[in-house]
Write an enzyme that holds these catalytic residues in place. Sequence first.
Site, PDB file in Angstrom:
ATOM      1  CB  ALA A  19       4.982  -4.124   1.899  1.00  0.00           C
ATOM      2  CE  LYS A  20      -2.170  -3.606   4.232  1.00  0.00           C
ATOM      3  NZ  LYS A  20      -1.435  -2.513   3.853  1.00  0.00           N
ATOM      4  CG  ASP A  68      -5.078  -0.803  -3.200  1.00  0.00           C
ATOM      5  OD1 ASP A  68      -5.364  -0.624  -4.553  1.00  0.00           O
ATOM      6  OD2 ASP A  68      -4.964  -0.061  -2.654  1.00  0.00           O
ATOM      7  CG  ASP A 123      -8.652  -0.230   1.475  1.00  0.00           C
ATOM      8  OD1 ASP A 123      -8.396  -0.183   2.645  1.00  0.00           O
ATOM      9  OD2 ASP A 123      -7.873  -1.192   0.717  1.00  0.00           O
ATOM     10  N   GLY A 169       0.961  -1.132   0.007  1.00  0.00           N
ATOM     11  CA  GLY A 169      -0.123   0.012   0.093  1.00  0.00           C
ATOM     12  C   GLY A 169       0.856   1.209  -0.003  1.00  0.00           C
ATOM     13  CG  ASN A 170      -0.788   4.719  -0.928  1.00  0.00           C
ATOM     14  OD1 ASN A 170      -0.337   5.096  -2.020  1.00  0.00           O
ATOM     15  ND2 ASN A 170      -2.115   4.821  -1.179  1.00  0.00           N
ATOM     16  CB  THR A 171       1.434   3.997   5.003  1.00  0.00           C
ATOM     17  OG1 THR A 171       0.310   3.014   5.027  1.00  0.00           O
ATOM     18  CG2 THR A 171       0.927   5.402   4.680  1.00  0.00           C
ATOM     19  CB  THR A 177      -6.150  22.855  19.240  1.00  0.00           C
ATOM     20  OG1 THR A 177      -6.505  24.152  19.165  1.00  0.00           O
ATOM     21  CG2 THR A 177      -5.836  22.939  17.707  1.00  0.00           C
ATOM     22  CB  THR A 210      -3.233   5.980   2.774  1.00  0.00           C
ATOM     23  OG1 THR A 210      -2.331   5.167   3.592  1.00  0.00           O
ATOM     24  CG2 THR A 210      -2.588   7.538   2.647  1.00  0.00           C
TER      25      THR A 210
END
Length: 234
Positions: free
Chosen positions: A12-13, A94, A115, A8-10, A170, A118
């Site tokens: 690997a699985k 994906d 999904d 993925g973008n962030t 905040t 990200t």
Amino acid sequence: MKLLIDIGNTSAKLAVMDDGILHYERRHESWSDTFSRLMSQYPISDVRLSTVAGEDAELNEALAQLNVPVRWLSAAVPCPVKPIANVPLGLGADRWAADIGAIVQDPDHTLLVIDAGTCLTYDVIAREGAYLGGAISPGVQLRLNAMHEHTALLPQIEAEQEAVLLGYDTRTHMLSAAVNGTRFEIEGYIRQLLGMYPDLHVFITGGNTFQFSEDITCPITHDPYLVFRGLSAI
């Protein structure tokens, strides 16, 4: 046994799957070391991958050393359960893997496949066998990152699974909008599509989970391994 890889973008699985998921991990070492360790632990017969990342020379070199077939998933690979018309060739691998994973489990209903990673991605598959369309929006962490990066004073904070509806400072103001806003967006899509397709079945995967309002009565299946089920089926 199949070695399944979702890049993925962030992160690997990886999963090892036979009749079910036997092993799952996020990659934490080199591709070569990862493959060597898993191949020594399991009788891997083939490797199947989906990726939204760019070319990875290290990965390609490590795959070339394996003495098993390697198959890359793309939107051009047909669904093994039933023909699905109008699948865009540019659809992320994906997303198509998750769609197939949902169709494998329920081929007889209209499906909304979400999904929540990200980015939030939405795909709708008609019961009759056609890709009806989809959508993409920022995920929870991206929303938080954008607020920090495009303002002078808002802090960088990490996503959480739940947030109060009305914040008291905040940080909780930001979390409320990012987490609850994402949930409201998903619920809005579900309600709108349920009015159009009364047989709707929702599948949700990805790193973020949500508790939805009680008035949403259509089936909702949370499946963290949805992409892997699709990869295993091709």
